[in-house]
Design a protein around this motif. Sequence first.
Motif, PDB file in Angstrom:
ATOM      1  N   VAL A  62      33.511  33.644  49.385  1.00 19.42           N
ATOM      2  CA  VAL A  62      33.108  34.642  50.381  1.00 19.42           C
ATOM      3  C   VAL A  62      32.275  35.731  49.703  1.00 19.42           C
ATOM      4  O   VAL A  62      31.211  36.129  50.181  1.00 19.42           O
ATOM      5  CB  VAL A  62      34.365  35.293  51.040  1.00 19.42           C
ATOM      6  CG1 VAL A  62      33.979  36.526  51.852  1.00 19.42           C
ATOM      7  CG2 VAL A  62      35.108  34.294  51.919  1.00 19.42           C
ATOM      8  N   GLN A 120      46.292  35.883  51.025  1.00 14.28           N
ATOM      9  CA  GLN A 120      45.225  36.817  51.380  1.00 14.28           C
ATOM     10  C   GLN A 120      44.926  37.772  50.230  1.00 14.28           C
ATOM     11  O   GLN A 120      43.784  38.141  50.004  1.00 14.28           O
ATOM     12  CB  GLN A 120      45.629  37.596  52.641  1.00 14.28           C
ATOM     13  CG  GLN A 120      44.650  38.675  53.060  1.00 14.28           C
ATOM     14  CD  GLN A 120      43.343  38.112  53.583  1.00 14.28           C
ATOM     15  OE1 GLN A 120      43.255  36.919  53.888  1.00 14.28           O
ATOM     16  NE2 GLN A 120      42.327  38.944  53.683  1.00 14.28           N
ATOM     17  N   ILE A 124      37.201  37.996  46.169  1.00 14.98           N
ATOM     18  CA  ILE A 124      35.990  38.690  46.642  1.00 14.98           C
ATOM     19  C   ILE A 124      35.605  39.787  45.639  1.00 14.98           C
ATOM     20  O   ILE A 124      34.446  39.932  45.258  1.00 14.98           O
ATOM     21  CB  ILE A 124      36.222  39.306  48.044  1.00 14.98           C
ATOM     22  CG1 ILE A 124      36.489  38.212  49.074  1.00 14.98           C
ATOM     23  CG2 ILE A 124      35.040  40.165  48.460  1.00 14.98           C
ATOM     24  CD1 ILE A 124      36.856  38.711  50.462  1.00 14.98           C
ATOM     25  N   GLN A 131      39.727  37.804  64.458  1.00 15.02           N
ATOM     26  CA  GLN A 131      39.597  38.204  63.048  1.00 15.02           C
ATOM     27  C   GLN A 131      38.120  38.244  62.652  1.00 15.02           C
ATOM     28  O   GLN A 131      37.653  39.170  62.011  1.00 15.02           O
ATOM     29  CB  GLN A 131      40.349  37.218  62.141  1.00 15.02           C
ATOM     30  CG  GLN A 131      40.409  37.710  60.709  1.00 15.02           C
ATOM     31  CD  GLN A 131      40.691  36.610  59.703  1.00 15.02           C
ATOM     32  OE1 GLN A 131      39.976  35.616  59.629  1.00 15.02           O
ATOM     33  NE2 GLN A 131      41.727  36.791  58.920  1.00 15.02           N
ATOM     34  N   GLN A 132      37.382  37.234  63.077  1.00 12.45           N
ATOM     35  CA  GLN A 132      35.982  37.201  62.699  1.00 12.45           C
ATOM     36  C   GLN A 132      35.156  38.216  63.480  1.00 12.45           C
ATOM     37  O   GLN A 132      34.193  38.773  62.961  1.00 12.45           O
ATOM     38  CB  GLN A 132      35.417  35.787  62.833  1.00 12.45           C
ATOM     39  CG  GLN A 132      36.007  34.820  61.803  1.00 12.45           C
ATOM     40  CD  GLN A 132      35.869  35.334  60.374  1.00 12.45           C
ATOM     41  OE1 GLN A 132      34.809  35.811  59.973  1.00 12.45           O
ATOM     42  NE2 GLN A 132      36.952  35.259  59.599  1.00 12.45           N
ATOM     43  N   ASN A 185      33.202  39.921  58.037  1.00  5.44           N
ATOM     44  CA  ASN A 185      32.346  39.162  57.134  1.00  5.44           C
ATOM     45  C   ASN A 185      30.892  39.606  57.153  1.00  5.44           C
ATOM     46  O   ASN A 185      30.131  39.244  56.256  1.00  5.44           O
ATOM     47  CB  ASN A 185      32.499  37.662  57.381  1.00  5.44           C
ATOM     48  CG  ASN A 185      33.775  37.173  56.711  1.00  5.44           C
ATOM     49  OD1 ASN A 185      34.154  37.678  55.658  1.00  5.44           O
ATOM     50  ND2 ASN A 185      34.459  36.228  57.334  1.00  5.44           N
ATOM     51  N   ASN A 224      39.646  46.672  49.482  1.00  6.61           N
ATOM     52  CA  ASN A 224      40.183  45.497  50.167  1.00  6.61           C
ATOM     53  C   ASN A 224      41.461  44.996  49.479  1.00  6.61           C
ATOM     54  O   ASN A 224      42.474  44.718  50.120  1.00  6.61           O
ATOM     55  CB  ASN A 224      39.091  44.418  50.154  1.00  6.61           C
ATOM     56  CG  ASN A 224      39.311  43.309  51.150  1.00  6.61           C
ATOM     57  OD1 ASN A 224      40.169  43.402  52.036  1.00  6.61           O
ATOM     58  ND2 ASN A 224      38.550  42.243  51.030  1.00  6.61           N
ATOM     59  N   GLY A 239      43.317  40.678  58.450  1.00  8.83           N
ATOM     60  CA  GLY A 239      43.037  39.810  57.291  1.00  8.83           C
ATOM     61  C   GLY A 239      44.231  38.917  57.009  1.00  8.83           C
ATOM     62  O   GLY A 239      44.195  37.703  57.220  1.00  8.83           O
ATOM     63  N   TRP A 268      46.235  34.844  59.163  1.00  5.55           N
ATOM     64  CA  TRP A 268      46.707  33.595  58.548  1.00  5.55           C
ATOM     65  C   TRP A 268      48.216  33.465  58.646  1.00  5.55           C
ATOM     66  O   TRP A 268      48.745  32.368  58.818  1.00  5.55           O
ATOM     67  CB  TRP A 268      46.283  33.538  57.077  1.00  5.55           C
ATOM     68  CG  TRP A 268      44.800  33.499  56.905  1.00  5.55           C
ATOM     69  CD1 TRP A 268      43.986  34.495  56.471  1.00  5.55           C
ATOM     70  CD2 TRP A 268      43.933  32.403  57.228  1.00  5.55           C
ATOM     71  NE1 TRP A 268      42.672  34.091  56.478  1.00  5.55           N
ATOM     72  CE2 TRP A 268      42.614  32.808  56.936  1.00  5.55           C
ATOM     73  CE3 TRP A 268      44.136  31.104  57.729  1.00  5.55           C
ATOM     74  CZ2 TRP A 268      41.504  31.985  57.120  1.00  5.55           C
ATOM     75  CZ3 TRP A 268      43.038  30.294  57.913  1.00  5.55           C
ATOM     76  CH2 TRP A 268      41.746  30.725  57.614  1.00  5.55           C
TER      77      TRP A 268
HETATM   78  C1  BGC Z   1      39.180  36.157  56.329  1.00  5.91           C
HETATM   79  C2  BGC Z   1      37.869  36.030  55.644  1.00  5.91           C
HETATM   80  C3  BGC Z   1      37.464  37.361  55.096  1.00  5.91           C
HETATM   81  C4  BGC Z   1      38.539  37.949  54.222  1.00  5.91           C
HETATM   82  C5  BGC Z   1      38.199  39.342  53.773  1.00  5.91           C
HETATM   83  C6  BGC Z   1      40.175  36.701  55.382  1.00  5.91           C
HETATM   84  O1  BGC Z   1      41.393  36.811  55.988  1.00  5.91           O
HETATM   85  O2  BGC Z   1      39.593  34.916  56.842  1.00  5.91           O
HETATM   86  O3  BGC Z   1      36.943  35.520  56.552  1.00  5.91           O
HETATM   87  O4  BGC Z   1      36.288  37.241  54.372  1.00  5.91           O
HETATM   88  O5  BGC Z   1      39.752  37.970  54.908  1.00  5.91           O
HETATM   89  O6  BGC Z   1      39.161  39.876  52.925  1.00  5.91           O
END
Ligand code: BGC
Length: 528
Positions: free
Chosen positions: A42, A176, A183, A295-296, A301, A332, A405, A409
């Motif tokens: 990502v 996560q 990232i 979430q998206q 993103n 983050n 985030g 999940w």
């Molecule tokens: C998301 C990703 C995102 C990331 C950012 C994840 O939970 O699915 O799409 O880039 O969190 O921390």
Amino acid sequence: MAGGGLAVASAGGQQFEAKITPIVVISCIMAATGGLMFGYDVGVSGGVTSMPDFLKKFFPVVYRKSNETGIESNYCQYDNQGLQLFTSSLYLAGLIATFAASYTTRRLGRKLTMLIAGFFFIVGVVLNTAAEDLAMLIIGRILLGCGVGFANQAVPLFLSEIAPTRIRGGLNILFQLNVTIGILFASLVNYRTAKIEAGWGWRLSLGLAGIPAGLLTVGAIFVLDTPNSLIERGHIEEGKAVLRRIRGTDNIEPEFQELLEASRIAKEVKHPFRNLMMRKNRPQLVIAVAMQVFQQFTGINAIMFYAPVLFKTVGFGDDASLYSAVIIGAVNVVSTLVSIYTVDKIGRRILLLEAGVQMFLSQVIIAIVLGLKVKDHSEDLGHGYSIFVVIMVCTFVSSFAWSWGPLGWLIPSETFPLETRSAGQSVTVCTNFLFTFVIGQAFLSMLCQFKYGIFLFFSGWVLIMSIFTLFLIPETKNIPIEEMTERVWKQHWYWKRYMDDDHHDAEAGVWNKVRPADGNGSDPASQL
Ligand code: BGC
């Protein structure tokens, strides 16, 4: 709850006896490296696509555009479908791989599925690092996408199943956490490699993905498979032995019985995906799908993929853009720790609702500042406003990081019953990737069209998802994973209507719904 890390009966109902054993912690840390790889992918693309040498080699048109001033709107410099495809192709591949991953997760187990993911990652990294043309680059991304599809299917399930109930949320969020560390690691790498004058910095950025890829592969070799999966695949005694080891106690009979029962029901299901469509699985399905779309559509993103490009768009220099991406990455990670600490204490709903307010306000403020200060052809935002925008992006990212985030999940992975868990997880991952793909492929074009209004667009979505949370997402904190139906869905003001008692007609291999004697009768068609 007894002392010494043991949990026994809790006030709310059943809690199985379980210690937080080293083997659980180590297994979870190893499995969660799948998140590291996902996160690295990502985070790496945004920085790489802002590097002049990379653009010159693969996207000369964008390179030329980003160096011309005054010809096109600032907001449109990076609007290029090929460039967006470099980022988004990974998610398209992940989406397709997820269907195969659902099969392997169910039939071969969580562990082997993670190993397959590691294999895809390694080949993908090699191709990307050695890329000489766009085809190699994109094929590499596609293989990485397959890896992400397999890893994101198996890892969250693995974590939810292996964790003792009372720390399930926290352990699951390790995934996560690793995504965010991945990232951050990528943005740090980009920051350094962008300074390599010889022009191969981007290769190093893409190549260092080999570290998380290797970690996952090695981790997958060493972890034990979950008792749930072993029992589901008929390895009853092995499953029992693993359960005893991971729980650190001999008193595992109640949990073992519950796993056997869940597995018995799971085995009767011949068509997991068809089963998933049944009325009684509707609440979990709707929530899993909605949470991924939402979430998206927080717009996360847009920031994670394109922060460096976005900052360059509003006038930051090369260095400042990559540097700001590092700060955002660090925020983050730290905010995800907040989530690990709080999720099993204050619960999922409060985190989601608080974050809704914070994300909404940050985005509206960003839109106002950009709207007032960034003109189509003006040079830059000015120092003070730049810092202010970075701070607002950080408040947005921090609230996402302790809510949508990780919970995007966690909640789906803990709410599906065993018989649909693997299929449910694939639908979750697929939907996530589909919408990640959409954002990855569309954001730079949307930025060109909507300009600062893009942030108002996302804030509108934040409002909608917060209302959805308020009414339709139940609290799942501290509920054993195989007891969700009884204790969550059957108690919920709205979803309980989908929870009529079912019985399974084993011979026919189909489910029949028996409605309570309320005069509604049974309508087989409504089961699908
Ligand atoms: C998301 C990703 C995102 C990331 C950012 C994840 O939970 O699915 O799409 O880039 O969190 O921390």
